[in-house]
Design a protein around this motif. Sequence first.
Motif, mmCIF file in Angstrom:
data_model
loop_
_atom_site.group_PDB
_atom_site.id
_atom_site.type_symbol
_atom_site.label_atom_id
_atom_site.label_comp_id
_atom_site.label_asym_id
_atom_site.label_seq_id
_atom_site.Cartn_x
_atom_site.Cartn_y
_atom_site.Cartn_z
ATOM 1 N N ARG A 112 0.832 -1.199 0.000
ATOM 2 C CA ARG A 112 0.000 0.000 0.000
ATOM 3 C C ARG A 112 0.871 1.255 0.000
ATOM 4 N N ALA A 113 1.998 1.214 0.715
ATOM 5 C CA ALA A 113 2.917 2.349 0.692
ATOM 6 C C ALA A 113 3.415 2.595 -0.728
ATOM 7 N N PHE A 114 3.713 1.520 -1.467
ATOM 8 C CA PHE A 114 4.151 1.648 -2.859
ATOM 9 C C PHE A 114 3.023 2.180 -3.738
ATOM 10 N N ALA A 115 1.833 1.600 -3.597
ATOM 11 C CA ALA A 115 0.697 2.013 -4.424
ATOM 12 C C ALA A 115 0.311 3.460 -4.181
ATOM 13 N N ASN A 116 0.516 3.934 -2.965
ATOM 14 C CA ASN A 116 0.142 5.308 -2.624
ATOM 15 C C ASN A 116 1.297 6.297 -2.764
ATOM 16 N N GLY A 117 2.398 5.850 -3.356
ATOM 17 C CA GLY A 117 3.493 6.756 -3.656
ATOM 18 C C GLY A 117 4.370 7.113 -2.473
ATOM 19 N N ARG A 118 4.269 6.376 -1.368
ATOM 20 C CA ARG A 118 5.131 6.680 -0.219
ATOM 21 C C ARG A 118 6.542 6.144 -0.425
ATOM 22 N N ILE A 119 6.688 5.064 -1.161
ATOM 23 C CA ILE A 119 7.989 4.531 -1.544
ATOM 24 C C ILE A 119 7.905 4.080 -2.990
ATOM 25 N N ASP A 120 9.056 3.961 -3.653
ATOM 26 C CA ASP A 120 9.061 3.407 -5.002
ATOM 27 C C ASP A 120 9.554 1.962 -4.954
ATOM 28 N N LEU A 121 9.659 1.340 -6.126
ATOM 29 C CA LEU A 121 9.984 -0.085 -6.173
ATOM 30 C C LEU A 121 11.402 -0.350 -5.685
ATOM 31 N N ALA A 122 12.339 0.516 -6.015
ATOM 32 C CA ALA A 122 13.720 0.318 -5.565
ATOM 33 C C ALA A 122 13.802 0.364 -4.041
ATOM 34 N N GLU A 123 13.067 1.270 -3.425
ATOM 35 C CA GLU A 123 13.046 1.343 -1.960
ATOM 36 C C GLU A 123 12.388 0.102 -1.362
ATOM 37 N N ALA A 124 11.325 -0.383 -2.004
ATOM 38 C CA ALA A 124 10.649 -1.587 -1.510
ATOM 39 C C ALA A 124 11.570 -2.799 -1.591
ATOM 40 N N GLU A 125 12.315 -2.922 -2.679
ATOM 41 C CA GLU A 125 13.255 -4.038 -2.801
ATOM 42 C C GLU A 125 14.357 -3.932 -1.750
ATOM 43 N N GLY A 126 14.823 -2.710 -1.509
ATOM 44 C CA GLY A 126 15.827 -2.525 -0.468
ATOM 45 C C GLY A 126 15.285 -2.871 0.909
ATOM 46 N N LEU A 127 14.030 -2.526 1.156
ATOM 47 C CA LEU A 127 13.416 -2.844 2.441
ATOM 48 C C LEU A 127 13.282 -4.351 2.627
ATOM 49 N N ALA A 128 12.927 -5.054 1.559
ATOM 50 C CA ALA A 128 12.835 -6.512 1.636
ATOM 51 C C ALA A 128 14.194 -7.112 1.990
ATOM 52 N N ASP A 129 15.256 -6.596 1.383
ATOM 53 C CA ASP A 129 16.594 -7.088 1.704
ATOM 54 C C ASP A 129 16.992 -6.716 3.125
ATOM 55 N N LEU A 130 16.570 -5.539 3.582
ATOM 56 C CA LEU A 130 16.904 -5.108 4.941
ATOM 57 C C LEU A 130 16.256 -6.027 5.978
ATOM 58 N N LEU A 131 15.011 -6.414 5.727
ATOM 59 C CA LEU A 131 14.314 -7.278 6.670
ATOM 60 C C LEU A 131 14.939 -8.663 6.764
ATOM 61 N N SER A 132 15.566 -9.102 5.675
ATOM 62 C CA SER A 132 16.174 -10.439 5.683
ATOM 63 C C SER A 132 17.667 -10.387 5.977
ATOM 64 N N ALA A 133 18.222 -9.198 6.222
ATOM 65 C CA ALA A 133 19.662 -9.070 6.452
ATOM 66 C C ALA A 133 20.081 -9.802 7.720
ATOM 67 N N GLU A 134 21.164 -10.565 7.626
ATOM 68 C CA GLU A 134 21.689 -11.302 8.771
ATOM 69 C C GLU A 134 23.118 -10.885 9.107
ATOM 70 N N THR A 135 23.787 -10.167 8.224
ATOM 71 C CA THR A 135 25.139 -9.700 8.492
ATOM 72 C C THR A 135 25.181 -8.181 8.380
ATOM 73 N N GLU A 136 26.245 -7.592 8.918
ATOM 74 C CA GLU A 136 26.392 -6.141 8.874
ATOM 75 C C GLU A 136 26.513 -5.651 7.437
ATOM 76 N N MET A 137 27.210 -6.394 6.592
ATOM 77 C CA MET A 137 27.343 -5.987 5.192
ATOM 78 C C MET A 137 25.984 -6.005 4.494
ATOM 79 N N GLN A 138 25.172 -7.026 4.773
ATOM 80 C CA GLN A 138 23.841 -7.077 4.176
ATOM 81 C C GLN A 138 22.996 -5.895 4.635
ATOM 82 N N ARG A 139 23.091 -5.568 5.914
ATOM 83 C CA ARG A 139 22.315 -4.426 6.429
ATOM 84 C C ARG A 139 22.733 -3.127 5.764
ATOM 85 N N ARG A 140 24.030 -2.892 5.692
ATOM 86 C CA ARG A 140 24.519 -1.637 5.113
ATOM 87 C C ARG A 140 24.177 -1.540 3.632
ATOM 88 N N GLY A 141 24.310 -2.659 2.918
ATOM 89 C CA GLY A 141 23.969 -2.649 1.501
ATOM 90 C C GLY A 141 22.491 -2.384 1.268
#
Length: 423
Positions: A112-141
């Motif tokens: 809904r945040a994407f559909a309503n223009g609060r984030i774009d697709l690149a930010e959503a993909e980054g957020l998905a990676d952030l939620l699954s990050a298990e190492t510091e490098m993954q988090r920073r990336g």
Amino acid sequence: MDETIYALSSGAPPAAIGVIRISGPRAGDALVELGGTIPPPRSPRLRLLRDRDGEMLDRALVLWFPGPATATGEDLAELHCHGGRAVVAAVLTALGAIAGLREAEAGEFTRRAFANGRIDLAEAEGLADLLSAETEMQRRGAMMAAGGELSRRIEGWRDRLLGFAAAIEAVIDFADEDDVASLPADFGNELGALAGEIHRVAERPATERLRDGIRVVLAGPPNAGKSSLFNALLADEAAIVTAEAGTTRDVLERPVAIGGIPFVLVDTAGMREEGAGAIEAIGIERARRAVQGGEIVLWLGDAADKPEGAVLVHSKADLEEPDYAADLEVSAVTGSGLDDLTDLLVERGRTALPPVDRLAFNRRQREWALAAAMYIEAVDVGGDLLLAAENLRSARRALDRLVGRDSTEEMLDALFGRFCIGK
């Protein structure tokens, strides 16, 4: 989106606090039904929550965020309850009894945040990676994309494209006017600079390597010590180790972080040309495929059989001297040489991963970025300007696809399905 959704957005109970989010047109009504009143915007208030029968559910902090300036772009409410299983279950049940509310699906808040223009697709993909990050490098990336830095760079490229297109359109429409009769002298160089900048980002290692881990394949003949070294690197007895040839008959994978870098260790069946049964032969074929797909291959066998680019490892340094010049000598029994091996893995791993302090694309993003660069490079400022304008429009559309301005439902379903229910 007329439906109002709700879900537990914090960790699974039991916990100290359970945060339940409600998003949609009836979020305010839900607060009134459970807590009696709507608190002032963005100002927490302590409320006694009751169900429709008046039974007390919990004493909780209640927050109200009127849309559209919210995480989802809609009216949004949060209930900060006690995090016991029974409390959370009772509040969720009470919300489900309110007309017009339903439990959210996986990733629906973020969608809904994407559909309503609060984030774009690149930010959503980054957020998905952030939620699954298990190492510091993954988090920073992941933070580079989730924080909007990648989107801002893409928007900057798009703005430059619009400027180029406007200059060409001006020449086409007003060619009879002296002040806009031709393009600037450095116009071609500016186009080339933009295409080069896109290429430089696209040529960096894809972010999937950071998310999925670098595949390290242990390969060699039977009884070479692959499974013992595999267990030693994992500090676990994941693989069965015996003196019998052909014990490992399939590919065994385990993720592990070494020096903060994510790896996937792959133990394989011993490779031999003769003496393998039908099941073992299947394992050997899978081992060969694993070697072909490995970013780093540790070869525990004769130097003459070593795959190209593999690291030659003598894995039984405590038992025998190798009759070849190995790159590394290690012992899974004594631990000798393991530090040198892990140092090598970390060194090679860093070069194989995208730099966490610079922007990088995933494979989908790279595809559209390279398409944009191709259209920009196809612009011939000395040729047909109508064709040049069309190439710039195609480049802009490719960048739009990169951030999700023109995305298919199937791709969105796959992306947001990676999120948890409460996100």
